[in-house]
Write a protein that holds these residues in place. Structure first.
Motif: not given
Length: 166
Positions: A1-12, A94-99, A101-109
């Protein structure tokens, strides 16, 4: 979650709901060459919804997803038969990559496959040419366990990548 907050502020990242299925199908159609019938998405949501996640942009728009299933199969690691979490499909627009999000989705799953579905391991298939995805999976502890020749409809080979859980 910390990585998501740092690299994709406002995304969840959140569990998908049945009302997300249309949007998930849209993302699949745009982001991936492999497509599935609507019933396939619905079945995975119904059967394995605790490990079916979506990524939301700050606007509330769903911009990515991951869907999985659980299978009993010969294990990739030290088990004759394993309860294996199969990452069936993951995509981020594609316009939301590099944030991350893929890492966070994988970690949650992965967490849900272990805690909710009691999986011993997880695996996925990835195009041998998809270097960014392979790199992501390796960062998450996956390793290449075999090559499936001609796995994709266009004839491209796939790496099967797996890791033990947790």
């Amino acid at each position: 979650m910390e990585r998501l907050r740092n690299e994709a502020p406002g995304y969840s990242i959140r569990n998908a709901t049945s009302s997300d299925i249309d949007r998930v199908i849209e993302i699949n159609m745009v982001a991936l060459p492999e497509h599935y019938p609507r019933g396939f998405f619905e079945e995975l949501y119904e059967d394995y919804g605790k490990a079916f996640y979506v990524a939301e942009a700050p606007s509330g728009e769903v911009v990515g997803y991951i869907m999985t299933r659980v299978e009993w199969k010969p294990g990739f690691f030290h088990r004759f038969l394993a309860r294996s979490g199969h990452v069936v499909s993951i995509a981020v627009l594609s316009e939301h990559r590099g944030k991350s999000l893929g890492y966070a989705l994988m970690a949650h799953a992965m967490r849900s496959m272990y805690y909710e579905y009691k999986c011993n391991e997880t695996y996925l298939e990835v195009r041998v040419s998809n270097t960014p995805a392979i790199s992501l999976y390796e960062k998450l502890g996956y390793s290449k366990v075999k090559v499936e020749k001609g796995y994709y409809l266009d004839g491209e080979d796939a790496y099967v990548m797996a890791r033990e859980l947790p």
